[in-house]
Design a protein around this motif. Structure first.
Motif, PDB file in Angstrom:
ATOM      1  N   GLN A   6      -4.632   5.602  80.432  1.00 47.92           N
ATOM      2  CA  GLN A   6      -4.060   4.263  80.610  1.00 47.92           C
ATOM      3  C   GLN A   6      -3.321   4.124  81.926  1.00 47.92           C
ATOM      4  O   GLN A   6      -2.849   3.055  82.247  1.00 47.92           O
ATOM      5  CB  GLN A   6      -3.053   3.988  79.500  1.00 47.92           C
ATOM      6  N   SER A  46      12.413   9.916  73.693  1.00 46.78           N
ATOM      7  CA  SER A  46      13.803  10.109  73.276  1.00 46.78           C
ATOM      8  C   SER A  46      13.850  10.799  71.917  1.00 46.78           C
ATOM      9  O   SER A  46      13.082  10.442  71.028  1.00 46.78           O
ATOM     10  CB  SER A  46      14.486   8.753  73.108  1.00 46.78           C
ATOM     11  N   TYR A  47      14.774  11.743  71.754  1.00 44.99           N
ATOM     12  CA  TYR A  47      15.020  12.346  70.440  1.00 44.99           C
ATOM     13  C   TYR A  47      16.514  12.487  70.203  1.00 44.99           C
ATOM     14  O   TYR A  47      17.241  13.006  71.055  1.00 44.99           O
ATOM     15  CB  TYR A  47      14.303  13.706  70.312  1.00 44.99           C
ATOM     16  N   VAL A  65       3.538  13.006  72.261  1.00 46.80           N
ATOM     17  CA  VAL A  65       4.596  14.003  72.399  1.00 46.80           C
ATOM     18  C   VAL A  65       4.921  14.662  71.051  1.00 46.80           C
ATOM     19  O   VAL A  65       5.048  15.883  70.952  1.00 46.80           O
ATOM     20  CB  VAL A  65       5.856  13.357  73.018  1.00 46.80           C
ATOM     21  N   SER A  66       5.037  13.849  69.996  1.00 43.91           N
ATOM     22  CA  SER A  66       5.470  14.413  68.710  1.00 43.91           C
ATOM     23  C   SER A  66       4.432  15.403  68.175  1.00 43.91           C
ATOM     24  O   SER A  66       4.773  16.443  67.614  1.00 43.91           O
ATOM     25  CB  SER A  66       5.749  13.315  67.694  1.00 43.91           C
TER      26      SER A  66
HETATM   27  C1  LIG Z   1      16.947   6.458  70.978  1.00 41.90           C
HETATM   28  C2  LIG Z   1      15.750   7.027  70.250  1.00 41.90           C
HETATM   29  C3  LIG Z   1      15.917   8.147  69.455  1.00 41.90           C
HETATM   30  C4  LIG Z   1      14.819   8.703  68.789  1.00 41.90           C
HETATM   31  N1  LIG Z   1      15.029   9.782  67.994  1.00 41.90           N
HETATM   32  C5  LIG Z   1      13.982  10.322  67.329  1.00 41.90           C
HETATM   33  C6  LIG Z   1      14.175  11.445  66.449  1.00 41.90           C
HETATM   34  O1  LIG Z   1      15.289  11.953  66.281  1.00 41.90           O
HETATM   35  N2  LIG Z   1      13.084  11.947  65.814  1.00 41.90           N
HETATM   36  C7  LIG Z   1      11.836  11.393  65.973  1.00 41.90           C
HETATM   37  O2  LIG Z   1      10.879  11.895  65.362  1.00 41.90           O
HETATM   38  N3  LIG Z   1      11.637  10.330  66.774  1.00 41.90           N
HETATM   39  C8  LIG Z   1      12.666   9.788  67.466  1.00 41.90           C
HETATM   40  N4  LIG Z   1      12.444   8.708  68.292  1.00 41.90           N
HETATM   41  C9  LIG Z   1      11.055   8.243  68.535  1.00 41.90           C
HETATM   42  C10 LIG Z   1      10.412   9.095  69.654  1.00 41.90           C
HETATM   43  O3  LIG Z   1      11.050   8.806  70.879  1.00 41.90           O
HETATM   44  C11 LIG Z   1       8.919   8.812  69.875  1.00 41.90           C
HETATM   45  O4  LIG Z   1       8.717   7.426  69.965  1.00 41.90           O
HETATM   46  C12 LIG Z   1       8.037   9.350  68.782  1.00 41.90           C
HETATM   47  O5  LIG Z   1       8.209  10.759  68.649  1.00 41.90           O
HETATM   48  C13 LIG Z   1       6.571   9.049  69.058  1.00 41.90           C
HETATM   49  O6  LIG Z   1       6.171   9.584  70.292  1.00 41.90           O
HETATM   50  P1  LIG Z   1       4.713  10.177  70.474  1.00 41.90           P
HETATM   51  O7  LIG Z   1       4.529  10.527  71.898  1.00 41.90           O
HETATM   52  O8  LIG Z   1       4.434  11.238  69.490  1.00 41.90           O
HETATM   53  O9  LIG Z   1       3.818   8.982  70.077  1.00 41.90           O
HETATM   54  P2  LIG Z   1       3.114   7.982  71.085  1.00 41.90           P
HETATM   55  O10 LIG Z   1       2.003   8.668  71.776  1.00 41.90           O
HETATM   56  O11 LIG Z   1       4.104   7.288  71.882  1.00 41.90           O
HETATM   57  O12 LIG Z   1       2.519   7.037  69.996  1.00 41.90           O
HETATM   58  C14 LIG Z   1       3.296   6.459  68.933  1.00 41.90           C
HETATM   59  C15 LIG Z   1       2.343   5.882  67.929  1.00 41.90           C
HETATM   60  O13 LIG Z   1       1.676   4.805  68.504  1.00 41.90           O
HETATM   61  C16 LIG Z   1       0.335   5.052  68.523  1.00 41.90           C
HETATM   62  N5  LIG Z   1      -0.156   4.747  69.887  1.00 41.90           N
HETATM   63  C17 LIG Z   1       0.509   4.919  71.049  1.00 41.90           C
HETATM   64  N6  LIG Z   1      -0.226   4.533  72.086  1.00 41.90           N
HETATM   65  C18 LIG Z   1      -1.378   4.109  71.565  1.00 41.90           C
HETATM   66  C19 LIG Z   1      -2.542   3.586  72.107  1.00 41.90           C
HETATM   67  N7  LIG Z   1      -2.722   3.384  73.404  1.00 41.90           N
HETATM   68  N8  LIG Z   1      -3.520   3.249  71.286  1.00 41.90           N
HETATM   69  C20 LIG Z   1      -3.364   3.430  69.979  1.00 41.90           C
HETATM   70  N9  LIG Z   1      -2.291   3.910  69.396  1.00 41.90           N
HETATM   71  C21 LIG Z   1      -1.312   4.251  70.172  1.00 41.90           C
HETATM   72  C22 LIG Z   1       0.070   6.500  68.202  1.00 41.90           C
HETATM   73  O14 LIG Z   1      -1.063   6.657  67.386  1.00 41.90           O
HETATM   74  C23 LIG Z   1       1.291   6.904  67.483  1.00 41.90           C
HETATM   75  O15 LIG Z   1       1.135   6.845  66.104  1.00 41.90           O
HETATM   76  C24 LIG Z   1      13.534   8.131  68.935  1.00 41.90           C
HETATM   77  C25 LIG Z   1      13.379   6.997  69.725  1.00 41.90           C
HETATM   78  C26 LIG Z   1      14.453   6.438  70.368  1.00 41.90           C
HETATM   79  C27 LIG Z   1      14.239   5.215  71.213  1.00 41.90           C
END
Ligand SMILES: Cc1cc2nc3c(=O)[nH]c(=O)nc-3n(C[C@H](O)[C@H](O)[C@H](O)COP(=O)(O)OP(=O)(O)OC[C@H]3O[C@@H](n4cnc5c(N)ncnc54)[C@H](O)[C@@H]3O)c2cc1C
Lengths: 204, 240
Positions: A16, B66-67, B90-91
């Motif tokens: 992207q 962010s976590y 990331v997760s």
């Molecule tokens: C202040 C703050 C504190 C936080 N604290 C925590 C915490 O303590 N623990 C925790 O687990 N999380 C926490 N989060 C959330 C964390 O920051 C992430 O958003 C989360 O872990 C998801 O990130 P990721 O990279 O795994 O998912 P991403 O890759 O960002 O995707 C998130 C979801 O969206 C979908 N997705 C994303 N992009 C696309 C796309 N282009 N097409 C289709 N689907 C898409 C994915 O399938 C996925 O299910 C916090 C967030 C904030 C803002």
């Protein structure tokens, strides 16, 4: 900064990263996350007021009807949130800040704005970031009235900066001769917030 | 937000990226991973604050998220609890690839607004992984011998699905299950009748969880009589 490579990480969302996506952002697609620090306030249009004051020749306040009676313009483009989502191809309608500033007539020494919301939220911007077709007070997004969650009835729209600068429930634009930090800025976020150079936090 | 306390009025110290070594990894529930990290440099955090984690691919591509911290400020290590989202960039990496001994880039603490000062009577209404900042707050309250100052209502689907449930309950938290009948309580989100008595004397409420949970919790607290400007909200949302 160049940093250490994370063992085993290749990255998933890189497809992207075109020219439209600032560094560290991802395309949220059709979604539109809401992110506010406080409970969502209700601002009724009968009570709505927008003021431009501070270092201006003519401190001016507009009611909801007066605001809607001003010449309108459209922003069509992308928005970028510091929490790393970007949303492409939105259409916003409202009034250009140039129109409001022309009526209030900033004094020569006005160089910064502290923007206030009816919720008590504040954010600071250089006045230059509000001029020359770069900022609006907007009440319509993608053809719909702006919802309460997204800052309705009207919010500031400064799409070339991270979206916390686009204060929801905007009520007052105060012009100053110095930069006075707003809410997130005091809490560690950047004073300008340019997504293209990742000005997320103080010190970036 | 009209009553911004002095803590928020003080300028934040800039934070910088640093490296953190993974010291412990375990999986408290089927879709979460708990990480304990030892950072090279460390600023003391306030319970409720979060860190950024940045992953870097060999070609320089990065992803950062962010976590929240689960750890008490006195804990020598930083503790994160991450929910593995299907296809999450990331997760999923943190849950499936990361091992003890790996090194991550981290930055923090951030989010001075969503932080408990450890002296103001407070309530946490948190759901799912939104419990994480409440765990840090509760650990601090327990260490200070001031559990009376902090009430925690933690909401999960069913026992076994809510990280830290036992620890929270042991320190006095109220657990509410939305999909399981437990000990005579019928499956439901927390009700006004359950939350109102806990609000007595409370001056600030911390709501944390998904966007859906947060809007439910905000509304509930206001129905229970809490003023909107006493409610602080953190949404974990789709990276937002
Ligand atoms: C202040 C703050 C504190 C936080 N604290 C925590 C915490 O303590 N623990 C925790 O687990 N999380 C926490 N989060 C959330 C964390 O920051 C992430 O958003 C989360 O872990 C998801 O990130 P990721 O990279 O795994 O998912 P991403 O890759 O960002 O995707 C998130 C979801 O969206 C979908 N997705 C994303 N992009 C696309 C796309 N282009 N097409 C289709 N689907 C898409 C994915 O399938 C996925 O299910 C916090 C967030 C904030 C803002």
């Amino acid at each position: 900064m160049s940093g250490r490579i994370t063992r085993g990480f290749t990255g998933k969302r890189r497809g992207q990263q075109g020219d439209r996506l600032p560094p560290g952002q991802y395309d949220v697609g059709d979604g539109w996350p809401t992110l506010t620090a406080e409970a969502t306030p209700t601002v009724r249009t009968e009570q709505f007021e927008l003021a431009v004051d501070g270092l201006v020749e003519r401190p001016t306040t507009w009611s909801w009807e007066e605001l809607l009676a001003l010449p309108r313009s459209t922003y069509a483009g992308d928005i970028h949130c510091v929490t790393t989502w970007s949303k492409f191809d939105m259409t916003w309608r409202g009034v250009s800040l140039d129109v409001l500033l022309e009526q209030a007539a900033p004094r020569a020494e006005a160089a910064y704005a502290l923007v206030h919301s009816s919720s008590g939220y504040t954010t600071n911007l250089p006045l230059a970031d509000l001029r020359d077709g770069k900022a609006w007070v907007a009440w319509e997004a993608d053809g719909q009235p702006l919802t309460r969650e997204h800052g309705g009835p009207a919010r500031l729209l400064v799409p070339h900066l991270y979206f916390w600068k686009s204060a929801k429930w905007v009520s007052r634009i105060e012009l100053l001769d110095h930069d006075q930090q707003g809410f997130w800025e005091r809490n560690g976020y950047h004073d300008r917030g340019d997504p293209w150079v990742e000005q997320r936090y103080q010190g970036d | 937000m009209s009553a911004i306390d002095p803590m928020d009025a003080v300028a934040a110290r800039p934070t910088a990226w640093t490296e953190a070594r993974v010291v412990e990894v375990d999986r408290p529930t089927a879709d979460t991973v708990r990480l304990r990290l030892e950072p090279d440099e460390r600023q003391r955090h306030r319970p409720g604050q979060h860190y950024l984690v940045r992953l870097r691919a060999p070609d320089g591509y990065t992803a950062q998220r962010s976590y929240s911290l689960a750890s008490d400020p006195d804990d020598a290590l930083l503790e994160l609890l991450v929910e593995r989202l299907p296809d999450g960039e990331v997760s999923e990496f943190l849950a499936e690839v990361l091992e003890v001994g790996d090194v991550l880039e981290v930055r923090g603490p951030l989010g001075r607004w969503f932080a408990w000062d450890t002296t103001t009577p407070a309530l946490c209404l948190v759901g799912g992984t939104g419990v994480v900042p409440a765990v840090s707050m509760q650990r601090a309250a327990v260490r200070l011998g001031r559990s009376d100052l902090l009430r925690v209502v933690a909401v999960g689907r069913a026992p076994g699905h809510l990280p830290y449930a036992e620890e929270l309950a042991a320190a006095g938290a109220t657990l509410a299950w939305t999909r399981a009948n437990v000990d005579g309580r019928r499956a439901a989100a927390p009700t006004r009748a359950e939350v109102t008595p806990l609000l007595e004397g409370v001056e600030v409420a911390f709501v944390c969880g998904s966007a859906r949970f947060a809007s439910y919790a905000e509304t509930l607290l206001q129905e229970c009589g809490l003023a909107p400007d006493a409610i602080r909200v953190e949404r974990f949302g789709p990276t937002g």
